[in-house]
Design an enzyme around this catalytic site. Structure first.
Site, PDB file in Angstrom:
ATOM      1  N   LYS A  44       0.841  -1.193   0.000  1.00 34.20           N
ATOM      2  CA  LYS A  44       0.000   0.000   0.000  1.00 34.20           C
ATOM      3  C   LYS A  44       0.878   1.245   0.000  1.00 34.20           C
ATOM      4  O   LYS A  44       1.878   1.309   0.724  1.00 34.20           O
ATOM      5  CB  LYS A  44      -0.895  -0.030   1.239  1.00 34.20           C
ATOM      6  CG  LYS A  44      -2.010   0.996   1.283  1.00 34.20           C
ATOM      7  CD  LYS A  44      -2.881   0.716   2.514  1.00 34.20           C
ATOM      8  CE  LYS A  44      -4.089   1.621   2.606  1.00 34.20           C
ATOM      9  NZ  LYS A  44      -4.940   1.260   3.770  1.00 34.20           N
ATOM     10  N   SER A  90      -9.956  -1.223   6.871  1.00 36.05           N
ATOM     11  CA  SER A  90      -9.332  -0.992   5.573  1.00 36.05           C
ATOM     12  C   SER A  90      -8.592  -2.164   4.964  1.00 36.05           C
ATOM     13  O   SER A  90      -8.189  -2.106   3.808  1.00 36.05           O
ATOM     14  CB  SER A  90      -8.394   0.205   5.659  1.00 36.05           C
ATOM     15  OG  SER A  90      -9.117   1.399   5.841  1.00 36.05           O
ATOM     16  N   SER A 105      -9.506   1.034   2.919  1.00 31.08           N
ATOM     17  CA  SER A 105      -8.707   1.877   2.056  1.00 31.08           C
ATOM     18  C   SER A 105      -7.611   1.127   1.304  1.00 31.08           C
ATOM     19  O   SER A 105      -6.938   1.708   0.448  1.00 31.08           O
ATOM     20  CB  SER A 105      -8.077   2.997   2.883  1.00 31.08           C
ATOM     21  OG  SER A 105      -7.184   2.469   3.853  1.00 31.08           O
TER      22      SER A 105
END
Length: 454
Positions: A81, A183, A159
């Site tokens: 990420k 997330s 996310s």
């Protein structure tokens, strides 16, 4: 060995490397080629660390030849990420706020992974400041859910949006994400894969862009529980759970029903109920009960605010005020809700969440895990949430309706694929107490085997 590497789990690939059947360099090139073909617009991987990846793969090739592999995943490439620092390579949080940000050292979780021999493919997409369970991003693009119906792209979940899609689409065997209110688990549920939310502090946050430091956690998104177990062990430095012989037979599970009755879609409810029936048929003992600790949690947040907004505004408020146009408006509004918070709210929230964690432990004592739907709804349309701020706000809250309680009470949890509704994946969340990842992962492996579906 077959070149369908993208259909294999990370541990299967690791065994292939260890056995001499898979060349780490060819393996990395395979995934880089797939990313180039499948993601030409860079909405899944916002950037690739191609030179680094090939160098790390070459080093893994030499270790394999010498019989000096560092872990069961040595030579296996994964994605990160874009809030985990990569030395000398942009880490911009997929946000206009951080354009041009280039750290000089790797984040601690990435450094641990490199030490274990994993290969860094590149950086995956996310929404601004990692504050959305939907995963849409007007700056870097929105990766479509891997199960989107033709002509109707659905949100990836956030996310850890790019991480979830990358694994489900076969662009990486695994992705590393962060979870502050859901997330990791939300994109896992929306994309039909596994996502582990670790206990706060189990994996170092050093070198990651924060959202809410007292809630942020690090976790893997993978094809199965065994991969999540192996990767969590590497990132945390703790022994991997013993999954040998794990089954649903004899598991004591508490199904926390009634907390999302007004939100859960009929198709999601049906998929979860079918999974529970498969668990019972496999020999698990399932008890149904509402949890007072969850009910009290909801009331505390209603009275004193969302701690993510409180902490997010405390960290980023000045930056946002100075650059309001560099943040996607719906996310800016969510964080700005923390502007009016009082110090007493933060103190009360911390105190009450500690009390409620202890209450949850008492209520669930004797159970191997607590079950719920990961999300009460399937992935909504990208167009619907991008065209209406009201719909974005509604769906964002809905996506994390069940998951955020787990963060606020300091628990660990995992999302497992348990079926489909309207052709889109549904996730089953299993939760355990703080620092009980080993127990949770063993239970999850048994659950996974029992609820496997075609």
């Amino acid at each position: 060995m077959s070149r369908d590497y993208h259909a294999m789990t990370a541990l299967e690939l690791g065994r292939g490397v260890a056995g001499g059947d898979i060349d780490p360099l060819m393996l990395t090139e395979h995934f880089l080629d797939r990313i180039a073909e499948y993601d030409p617009g860079h909405s899944i991987f916002v950037s690739l660390t191609q030179e680094r990846a090939l160098a790390e793969a070459m080093a893994a090739r030499r270790r394999a030849a010498a019989g000096l592999l560092r872990s069961p995943l040595d030579g296996v490439p994964i994605g990160w990420k874009d809030l985990f620092d990569t030395a000398g390579h942009p880490t911009e949080g997929a946000s206009a706020l951080f354009r041009g940000r280039v750290p000089d050292r790797d984040a601690e979780p990435l450094a641990r992974a490199v030490t274990a021999g994993l290969v860094c493919l590149g950086k995956t997409n996310l929404p601004d400041l990692a504050y959305s369970g939907l995963g849409v991003n007007p700056w870097s693009g929105t990766p479509a859910n891997a199960h989107s119906p033709k002509g109707d792209p659905r949100v990836p979940g956030g996310s850890s949006a790019g991480a979830g899609v990358s694994v489900a689409a076969g662009l990486a065997p695994a992705g590393i994400g962060s979870d502050t209110g859901g997330s990791v688990r939300i994109p896992a549920a929306f994309n039909g894969i596994v996502g582990l939310k670790s206990t706060w502090g189990a994996v170092s946050l050093e070198g990651s862009i924060p959202l809410a430091p007292s809630l942020d956690t690090v976790g893997p998104l993978t094809k199965d529980v065994a991969d999540a177990n192996a990767i969590h062990a590497i990132l945390s430095g703790r022994p991997a759970a013993d999954l040998a012989g794990a089954s649903a037979q004899g598991l004591r599970l508490l199904w926390a029903r009634g907390h999302d009755d007004n939100e859960i879609q009929p198709g999601v409810a049906a998929a979860v109920e079918a999974a529970v029936e498969r668990l019972r048929a496999a020999g698990a003992e399932v008890t149904e009960r509402r949890l007072d600790s969850f009910e009290a949690h909801d009331e505390v947040v209603l009275q004193h605010g969302n701690p993510i907004s409180l902490e997010g505004w405390a960290i980023w408020g000045d930056t946002i005020d100075a650059n309001p146009d560099k943040l996607y408006r719906p996310i800016r509004e969510r964080i700005a809700a923390g502007r009016s918070a009082r110090a007493s709210d933060a103190i009360i929230l911390r105190h009450r969440f500690g009390e409620l964690q202890r209450a949850w432990m008492r209520e669930t004592a004797g159970f191997d895990a607590v079950l719920q739907a990961t999300t009460p709804a399937i992935a909504p349309s990208i167009a619907a949430v991008m065209e209406s701020e009201e719909e974005h706000a509604r769906q964002a809250l809905l996506s994390s309706f069940n998951t955020r309680r787990i963060n606020f009470l300091g628990l660990c949890a995992i999302s497992l694929p348990c079926g489909f509704s309207e052709g889109l994946p549904v996730g089953l969340m299993a939760t355990a107490g703080p620092n009980r990842e080993g127990r949770l992962l063993r239970a999850a492996r048994g659950i996974e085997r029992a609820i496997a579906f075609a």
